[in-house]
Each structure stands twice: as C-alpha cells, then as structure tokens.
Design a protein around this motif. Structure first.
Motif, PDB file in Angstrom:
ATOM      1  N   SER A  39      -0.654  64.371 -12.708  1.00 14.31           N
ATOM      2  CA  SER A  39      -1.202  65.380 -13.618  1.00 14.31           C
ATOM      3  C   SER A  39      -2.623  65.754 -13.228  1.00 14.31           C
ATOM      4  CB  SER A  39      -1.169  64.873 -15.053  1.00 14.31           C
ATOM      5  OG  SER A  39      -2.001  63.732 -15.184  1.00 14.31           O
ATOM      6  N   TRP A  40      -3.351  64.825 -12.676  1.00 13.09           N
ATOM      7  CA  TRP A  40      -4.715  65.089 -12.226  1.00 13.09           C
ATOM      8  C   TRP A  40      -4.722  66.173 -11.145  1.00 13.09           C
ATOM      9  CZ3 TRP A  40      -9.428  65.082 -13.496  1.00 13.09           C
ATOM     10  CH2 TRP A  40     -10.451  65.079 -12.575  1.00 13.09           C
ATOM     11  N   ILE A  41      -3.746  66.146 -10.283  1.00 18.70           N
ATOM     12  CA  ILE A  41      -3.637  67.170  -9.243  1.00 18.70           C
ATOM     13  C   ILE A  41      -3.447  68.545  -9.876  1.00 18.70           C
ATOM     14  CG2 ILE A  41      -2.189  67.984  -7.334  1.00 18.70           C
ATOM     15  CD1 ILE A  41      -1.709  64.980  -6.689  1.00 18.70           C
ATOM     16  N   LEU A  42      -2.657  68.610 -10.936  1.00 18.91           N
ATOM     17  CA  LEU A  42      -2.460  69.880 -11.637  1.00 18.91           C
ATOM     18  C   LEU A  42      -3.731  70.357 -12.337  1.00 18.91           C
ATOM     19  CD1 LEU A  42       1.022  69.268 -13.275  1.00 18.91           C
ATOM     20  CD2 LEU A  42       0.514  70.766 -11.351  1.00 18.91           C
ATOM     21  N   VAL A  43      -4.513  69.433 -12.831  1.00 19.05           N
ATOM     22  CA  VAL A  43      -5.701  69.770 -13.617  1.00 19.05           C
ATOM     23  C   VAL A  43      -6.865  70.245 -12.740  1.00 19.05           C
ATOM     24  CG1 VAL A  43      -7.476  68.725 -15.097  1.00 19.05           C
ATOM     25  CG2 VAL A  43      -5.093  68.288 -15.526  1.00 19.05           C
ATOM     26  N   LEU A  44      -6.914  69.823 -11.524  1.00 18.85           N
ATOM     27  CA  LEU A  44      -8.073  70.130 -10.677  1.00 18.85           C
ATOM     28  C   LEU A  44      -8.401  71.620 -10.615  1.00 18.85           C
ATOM     29  CD1 LEU A  44      -7.655  67.640  -7.706  1.00 18.85           C
ATOM     30  CD2 LEU A  44      -9.360  67.594  -9.524  1.00 18.85           C
ATOM     31  N   GLY A  45      -7.405  72.455 -10.657  1.00 14.97           N
ATOM     32  CA  GLY A  45      -7.647  73.892 -10.575  1.00 14.97           C
ATOM     33  C   GLY A  45      -8.095  74.526 -11.877  1.00 14.97           C
ATOM     34  N   PHE A  46      -7.919  73.827 -12.998  1.00 20.35           N
ATOM     35  CA  PHE A  46      -8.218  74.402 -14.306  1.00 20.35           C
ATOM     36  C   PHE A  46      -9.537  73.943 -14.912  1.00 20.35           C
ATOM     37  CE2 PHE A  46      -3.512  74.245 -14.182  1.00 20.35           C
ATOM     38  CZ  PHE A  46      -3.280  75.602 -14.224  1.00 20.35           C
ATOM     39  N   VAL A  47     -10.058  72.847 -14.448  1.00 21.14           N
ATOM     40  CA  VAL A  47     -11.211  72.229 -15.099  1.00 21.14           C
ATOM     41  C   VAL A  47     -12.437  72.344 -14.202  1.00 21.14           C
ATOM     42  CG1 VAL A  47     -12.093  70.062 -16.041  1.00 21.14           C
ATOM     43  CG2 VAL A  47      -9.701  70.626 -16.294  1.00 21.14           C
ATOM     44  N   ALA A  48     -13.561  72.613 -14.845  1.00 21.59           N
ATOM     45  CA  ALA A  48     -14.823  72.682 -14.104  1.00 21.59           C
ATOM     46  C   ALA A  48     -15.143  71.307 -13.526  1.00 21.59           C
ATOM     47  CB  ALA A  48     -15.947  73.135 -15.031  1.00 21.59           C
ATOM     48  N   SER A  49     -15.816  71.292 -12.399  1.00 25.62           N
ATOM     49  CA  SER A  49     -16.077  70.031 -11.702  1.00 25.62           C
ATOM     50  C   SER A  49     -16.925  69.071 -12.538  1.00 25.62           C
ATOM     51  CB  SER A  49     -16.742  70.293 -10.355  1.00 25.62           C
ATOM     52  OG  SER A  49     -17.970  70.973 -10.539  1.00 25.62           O
ATOM     53  N   ALA A  50     -17.763  69.574 -13.418  1.00 25.07           N
ATOM     54  CA  ALA A  50     -18.591  68.707 -14.250  1.00 25.07           C
ATOM     55  C   ALA A  50     -17.765  67.945 -15.288  1.00 25.07           C
ATOM     56  CB  ALA A  50     -19.666  69.536 -14.960  1.00 25.07           C
ATOM     57  N   GLU A  51     -16.609  68.483 -15.672  1.00 24.96           N
ATOM     58  CA  GLU A  51     -15.787  67.861 -16.715  1.00 24.96           C
ATOM     59  C   GLU A  51     -14.576  67.125 -16.166  1.00 24.96           C
ATOM     60  OE1 GLU A  51     -14.771  71.041 -19.290  1.00 24.96           O
ATOM     61  OE2 GLU A  51     -16.804  71.273 -20.050  1.00 24.96           O
ATOM     62  N   ARG A  52     -14.425  67.069 -14.878  1.00 21.49           N
ATOM     63  CA  ARG A  52     -13.219  66.471 -14.293  1.00 21.49           C
ATOM     64  C   ARG A  52     -13.085  64.984 -14.608  1.00 21.49           C
ATOM     65  NH1 ARG A  52     -12.997  69.604  -8.504  1.00 21.49           N
ATOM     66  NH2 ARG A  52     -12.213  71.559  -9.388  1.00 21.49           N
ATOM     67  N   LEU A  53     -14.186  64.256 -14.597  1.00 19.99           N
ATOM     68  CA  LEU A  53     -14.118  62.830 -14.882  1.00 19.99           C
ATOM     69  C   LEU A  53     -13.690  62.578 -16.331  1.00 19.99           C
ATOM     70  CD1 LEU A  53     -14.511  60.023 -13.767  1.00 19.99           C
ATOM     71  CD2 LEU A  53     -16.899  60.132 -14.478  1.00 19.99           C
ATOM     72  N   THR A  54     -14.203  63.392 -17.246  1.00 21.66           N
ATOM     73  CA  THR A  54     -13.821  63.267 -18.657  1.00 21.66           C
ATOM     74  C   THR A  54     -12.349  63.568 -18.849  1.00 21.66           C
ATOM     75  OG1 THR A  54     -16.046  63.951 -19.294  1.00 21.66           O
ATOM     76  CG2 THR A  54     -14.352  64.058 -20.985  1.00 21.66           C
ATOM     77  N   VAL A  55     -11.879  64.613 -18.211  1.00 18.09           N
ATOM     78  CA  VAL A  55     -10.465  64.976 -18.330  1.00 18.09           C
ATOM     79  C   VAL A  55      -9.589  63.917 -17.679  1.00 18.09           C
ATOM     80  CG1 VAL A  55      -8.739  66.694 -17.669  1.00 18.09           C
ATOM     81  CG2 VAL A  55     -10.958  67.428 -18.541  1.00 18.09           C
ATOM     82  N   PHE A  56     -10.025  63.362 -16.562  1.00 21.87           N
ATOM     83  CA  PHE A  56      -9.275  62.291 -15.914  1.00 21.87           C
ATOM     84  C   PHE A  56      -9.149  61.087 -16.849  1.00 21.87           C
ATOM     85  CE2 PHE A  56      -8.950  58.446 -13.340  1.00 21.87           C
ATOM     86  CZ  PHE A  56      -7.828  58.743 -12.587  1.00 21.87           C
ATOM     87  N   ALA A  57     -10.234  60.724 -17.512  1.00 22.00           N
ATOM     88  CA  ALA A  57     -10.201  59.604 -18.454  1.00 22.00           C
ATOM     89  C   ALA A  57      -9.254  59.905 -19.613  1.00 22.00           C
ATOM     90  CB  ALA A  57     -11.604  59.307 -18.975  1.00 22.00           C
ATOM     91  N   LEU A  58      -9.266  61.134 -20.087  1.00 21.38           N
ATOM     92  CA  LEU A  58      -8.362  61.535 -21.167  1.00 21.38           C
ATOM     93  C   LEU A  58      -6.905  61.424 -20.723  1.00 21.38           C
ATOM     94  CD1 LEU A  58      -7.818  62.884 -23.953  1.00 21.38           C
ATOM     95  CD2 LEU A  58      -7.991  65.068 -22.756  1.00 21.38           C
ATOM     96  N   LEU A  59      -6.600  61.926 -19.534  1.00 16.85           N
ATOM     97  CA  LEU A  59      -5.232  61.859 -19.020  1.00 16.85           C
ATOM     98  C   LEU A  59      -4.784  60.409 -18.815  1.00 16.85           C
ATOM     99  CD1 LEU A  59      -5.274  64.780 -16.439  1.00 16.85           C
ATOM    100  CD2 LEU A  59      -4.281  64.780 -18.734  1.00 16.85           C
ATOM    101  N   ALA A  60      -5.688  59.574 -18.312  1.00 10.92           N
ATOM    102  CA  ALA A  60      -5.351  58.161 -18.106  1.00 10.92           C
ATOM    103  C   ALA A  60      -5.088  57.471 -19.439  1.00 10.92           C
ATOM    104  CB  ALA A  60      -6.476  57.456 -17.351  1.00 10.92           C
ATOM    105  N   ALA A  61      -5.909  57.769 -20.434  1.00 16.13           N
ATOM    106  CA  ALA A  61      -5.710  57.157 -21.759  1.00 16.13           C
ATOM    107  C   ALA A  61      -4.384  57.590 -22.367  1.00 16.13           C
ATOM    108  CB  ALA A  61      -6.869  57.523 -22.678  1.00 16.13           C
ATOM    109  N   ILE A  62      -4.073  58.854 -22.248  1.00 12.84           N
ATOM    110  CA  ILE A  62      -2.805  59.356 -22.790  1.00 12.84           C
ATOM    111  C   ILE A  62      -1.629  58.711 -22.061  1.00 12.84           C
ATOM    112  CG2 ILE A  62      -1.348  61.416 -22.933  1.00 12.84           C
ATOM    113  CD1 ILE A  62      -3.915  62.974 -23.579  1.00 12.84           C
ATOM    114  N   ALA A  63      -1.715  58.596 -20.751  1.00 15.35           N
ATOM    115  CA  ALA A  63      -0.631  57.977 -19.984  1.00 15.35           C
ATOM    116  C   ALA A  63      -0.470  56.506 -20.348  1.00 15.35           C
ATOM    117  CB  ALA A  63      -0.893  58.129 -18.493  1.00 15.35           C
ATOM    118  N   LEU A  64      -1.569  55.810 -20.578  1.00 13.41           N
ATOM    119  CA  LEU A  64      -1.481  54.399 -20.960  1.00 13.41           C
ATOM    120  C   LEU A  64      -0.858  54.230 -22.345  1.00 13.41           C
ATOM    121  CD1 LEU A  64      -4.869  53.043 -19.589  1.00 13.41           C
ATOM    122  CD2 LEU A  64      -2.579  52.394 -18.835  1.00 13.41           C
TER     123      LEU A  64
END
Length: 165
Positions: A18-43
C-alpha cells in the motif's frame, strides 16, 4: 506453529504494497506519517484476522466488529481533520481489508491442520480397533484398502512423536 512471524509478515507485506500506492498521492513531508498510519492499520487488521481465524469461539467475531469500528472512526476522524488526504482514505480501507482477509485465512488454515490430523487419528483408531471390522475378513480388507495408507502414516507419526525425546 508460531503466529507471530505470520502476523508480522502479513502486516509488513500489506503495508509495503500500500505504501507503493501512496507514494504518488502524498507530499514528501507527510509520507512518514502516512506510512505509520498504514502500518498501524495493517497491524490492527492482521491482529483481528488472526484472532478470528484461530478461534472457534463466537467472541472472535466481536473482535473483528470492534476493529472495523475502530478503523472506521479513525478514518472518519482523519478525513474530518484534513480533507486534503482524501486519496489516503480508500487506501486505508484497502489496507485494512487486505490485512484482515489474509490474516484470517492464514490463521484458519493454521487451525485446520491439527484439527484435520485429530479427526483422521480418531477415525483410524475407531476403524482399526473395531472388533466387528477386524473379525470380518471382507470388511477388514475394504477398510485396509481404503484407509490403510492414511492410517499407516498417522500411526507412524504417532510412533515417531512418542519415541522422540
């Protein structure tokens, strides 16, 4: 048969895909936050999936419902705060669904193997210890031809397990 490696594998695989899909939609400054959100949801989803898949108790279904409520509330909250992340919302739902699905069916498969073995073991013990079947030559031959190989493997496994320290 530890669940933890599979739990981590499902969560990590779904997060990375899902992170690969998100890379094109999210600004580079917020990518780490979105990655953490996706990881939490997956867990959370993989935890609910493994609990549901390994359990035969009805309360496991309530855990899945609670996890769905949690993710729905979290996504609604995040979307309400900042509507610019609108593209992340469907990806969050996809992450949750994929992780829950994969974890549930992997756990159900892990649960089924020992149950299948126990079922066949009980059937073999019943057939090959039945006085009526053993005294009837035709019935004994039919049982041996039909189930002999399966039961030989099960009894050999039992012997190996008993003799192994």
């Amino acid at each position: 048969m530890s669940v933890v490696p599979y739990w981590l594998l499902v969560a990590a695989a779904v997060t990375l895909l899902s992170w690969i899909l998100v890379l094109g939609f999210v600004a580079s400054a917020e990518r780490l936050t979105v990655f953490a959100l996706l990881a939490a949801i997956a867990l959370v989803a993989s935890t609910a999936g493994f609990i549901g898949g390994l359990s035969r108790v009805g309360v496991a279904g309530q855990v899945i419902a609670a996890a769905l409520s949690l993710i729905g509330g979290l996504v609604t909250y995040l979307f309400g705060i900042d509507r610019s992340k609108g593209a992340v919302i469907p990806i969050c739902a996809m992450v949750f669904s994929a992780a829950l699905f994969l974890a549930y069916f992997k756990a159900a498969d892990m649960r089924a193997e020992p149950e299948r073995y126990a079922l066949w073991r009980a059937q073999c013990l019943s057939m090959f210890s039945s006085k009526d079947l053993l005294n009837d030559p035709i019935a004994s031959l039919v049982v041996d031809n039909s189930f002999g190989e399966i039961c030989r493997r099960i009894f050999l496994n039992e012997k190996t397990r008993l003799l192994t320290p």
